[in-house]
Design a protein around this motif. Structure first.
Motif, mmCIF file in Angstrom:
data_model
loop_
_atom_site.group_PDB
_atom_site.id
_atom_site.type_symbol
_atom_site.label_atom_id
_atom_site.label_comp_id
_atom_site.label_asym_id
_atom_site.label_seq_id
_atom_site.Cartn_x
_atom_site.Cartn_y
_atom_site.Cartn_z
ATOM 1 N N PHE A 262 -5.017 -3.054 5.268
ATOM 2 C CA PHE A 262 -3.958 -4.050 5.460
ATOM 3 C C PHE A 262 -2.856 -3.473 6.335
ATOM 4 O O PHE A 262 -2.639 -2.263 6.360
ATOM 5 C CB PHE A 262 -3.359 -4.476 4.108
ATOM 6 C CG PHE A 262 -4.372 -4.917 3.103
ATOM 7 C CD1 PHE A 262 -4.955 -6.175 3.180
ATOM 8 C CD2 PHE A 262 -4.768 -4.060 2.074
ATOM 9 C CE1 PHE A 262 -5.898 -6.586 2.256
ATOM 10 C CE2 PHE A 262 -5.709 -4.467 1.146
ATOM 11 C CZ PHE A 262 -6.280 -5.720 1.238
ATOM 12 N N GLU A 263 -2.155 -4.334 7.022
ATOM 13 C CA GLU A 263 -1.029 -3.897 7.842
ATOM 14 C C GLU A 263 0.140 -3.451 6.976
ATOM 15 O O GLU A 263 0.880 -2.543 7.335
ATOM 16 C CB GLU A 263 -0.592 -5.023 8.776
ATOM 17 C CG GLU A 263 -1.617 -5.353 9.860
ATOM 18 C CD GLU A 263 -1.165 -6.493 10.748
ATOM 19 O OE1 GLU A 263 -0.033 -6.991 10.534
ATOM 20 O OE2 GLU A 263 -1.930 -6.894 11.647
ATOM 21 N N ASP A 264 0.304 -4.084 5.831
ATOM 22 C CA ASP A 264 1.376 -3.731 4.919
ATOM 23 C C ASP A 264 1.041 -2.396 4.244
ATOM 24 O O ASP A 264 0.080 -2.298 3.493
ATOM 25 C CB ASP A 264 1.551 -4.831 3.871
ATOM 26 C CG ASP A 264 2.713 -4.557 2.937
ATOM 27 O OD1 ASP A 264 2.553 -3.709 2.035
ATOM 28 O OD2 ASP A 264 3.767 -5.196 3.089
ATOM 29 N N ALA A 265 1.830 -1.370 4.496
ATOM 30 C CA ALA A 265 1.538 -0.023 4.004
ATOM 31 C C ALA A 265 1.522 0.058 2.484
ATOM 32 O O ALA A 265 0.663 0.727 1.886
ATOM 33 C CB ALA A 265 2.557 0.964 4.574
ATOM 34 N N ALA A 266 2.467 -0.627 1.839
ATOM 35 C CA ALA A 266 2.544 -0.579 0.377
ATOM 36 C C ALA A 266 1.321 -1.235 -0.251
ATOM 37 O O ALA A 266 0.740 -0.730 -1.220
ATOM 38 C CB ALA A 266 3.826 -1.259 -0.098
ATOM 39 N N LEU A 267 0.924 -2.379 0.290
ATOM 40 C CA LEU A 267 -0.253 -3.077 -0.213
ATOM 41 C C LEU A 267 -1.511 -2.250 0.042
ATOM 42 O O LEU A 267 -2.387 -2.159 -0.811
ATOM 43 C CB LEU A 267 -0.377 -4.445 0.458
ATOM 44 C CG LEU A 267 -1.597 -5.289 0.070
ATOM 45 C CD1 LEU A 267 -1.614 -5.561 -1.426
ATOM 46 C CD2 LEU A 267 -1.624 -6.590 0.860
#
Length: 332
Positions: A262-267
């Motif tokens: 995913f682009e979202d690092a936390a996710l």
């Protein structure tokens, strides 16, 4: 408040998934999280327990993301070749991969694909975290040492198989042996069968130490190397096919996860943690133990990191075996 919390969390995560890939986010019904096995695994034997692994991971990750038993979808796949597993990472069709060691180095170092090793397989009565290859021949072949294979017809497993090509090729080179015609059996059991039936003079497959079982009060050796894969078809394979050489041992093949889910690092980090924990937990269940035996004749998993493979990286560089050229030749 508990329901509201999970509802809110679900909305946040769905938004994150959508932002990563608006039409087909990883883990959605349209694009399930893909667990890839190497083709040395028998697809028929894997079907049932592979499905159990998918359901286990799906449920655990769904609980971690959404607070319920579904919502994160998982599937398993077995490509037709080792290199196809690597290419599936490059095209983002594979998310979690049970690799060979060389295929991992090919993917991460040579191809530059974003993937990290997280586990390796433990094998044998001592639960060893290392693996190695062996050279086999028929016991009636008159071949008793590696040097006797000069000019002989020889079978490897696959150009990207560490124990079925990379390590044995290095061993042959170190011994100054140049075999004659070479073929690739694609699976370890195929190579054993070819040697057993006299289709080739010798072959390279994985090695594993034998077990000792007590039968009727007496110790009996139980072979655990690649020959064991064909014991049902050829009960006398341990007598008809012998080992004449072992390769050096290296860290076992990695189980690895793609790092750009995913682009979202936390996710991305959250899903990585949930998936790896689920896979590790599954390995200790009865179904997981059966799967480990089927996939890698393993008894457990152990955490590992990328730097643990630095030694084999140097070996590949020093081997002077142009594996990529061999792979390209296989594709023609």
């Amino acid at each position: 408040m508990r329901v509201n919390f999970f509802s809110a969390l679900g909305l946040i995560l769905v938004a994150g998934l959508s932002s990563a890939c608006s039409d087909r986010p990883v883990g959605s019904k349209q694009r399930p999280f893909a667990l890839f096995f190497v083709p040395s695994v028998d697809a028929g034997k894997l079907a049932t327990n592979g499905e159990k692994l998918s359901k286990f991971v799906s449920q655990r990750v769904s609980q971690g993301l959404y607070g319920k038993d579904d919502g994160f979808y998982v599937k398993t796949a077995i490509p037709t070749s080792y290199v196809a597993v690597v290419e599936a990472l490059g095209t983002k069709k594979a998310d979690f991969v049970i690799f060979t060691t060389y295929a991992y180095i090919l993917a991460r170092d040579i191809k530059g694909y974003p993937v990290d090793a997280v586990f390796t397989v433990l094998r044998g009565p001592k639960a060893k975290a290392t693996t190695g290859g062996q050279i086999i021949v028929r016991t009636d072949s008159g071949i008793n040492k590696v040097e006797d294979l000069n000019g002989k017809k020889f079978a490897f497993v696959d150009p990207a198989s560490t124990t079925g090509f990379v390590l044995p090729s290095r061993l042959l080179k170190d011994k100054g042996v140049v075999v004659g015609q070479t073929v690739f059996g694609q699976k370890h059991d195929n190579v054993v069968t070819m040697v057993y039936q006299g289709q080739v003079d010798g072959g390279a497959v994985y090695h594993q130490d034998s077990d000792i079982e007590i039968v009727n009060g007496k110790p009996v050796e139980r072979i655990r190397d690649a020959r064991a894969r064909v014991m049902t078809q050829f009960p006398d394979v341990d007598k008809k096919v012998k080992i004449i050489a072992l390769t050096p041992e290296i860290p076992g093949e990695p189980w690895a996860i793609r790092t750009n889910l995913f682009e979202d690092a936390a996710l991305n980090e959250k899903v990585r943690d949930l998936v790896t924990k689920a896979v590790f937990d599954f390995s200790s269940t009865e179904d997981g133990k059966v799967l480990l035996e089927q996939v890698a004749t393993g008894v457990g998993l152990s955490e590992i990191k990328d730097s643990d493979y630095n030694g084999i990286r140097e070996m590949v560089k020093d081997a002077q075996v142009n594996i990529q050229e061999v792979i390209a030749g296989q594709k023609k």
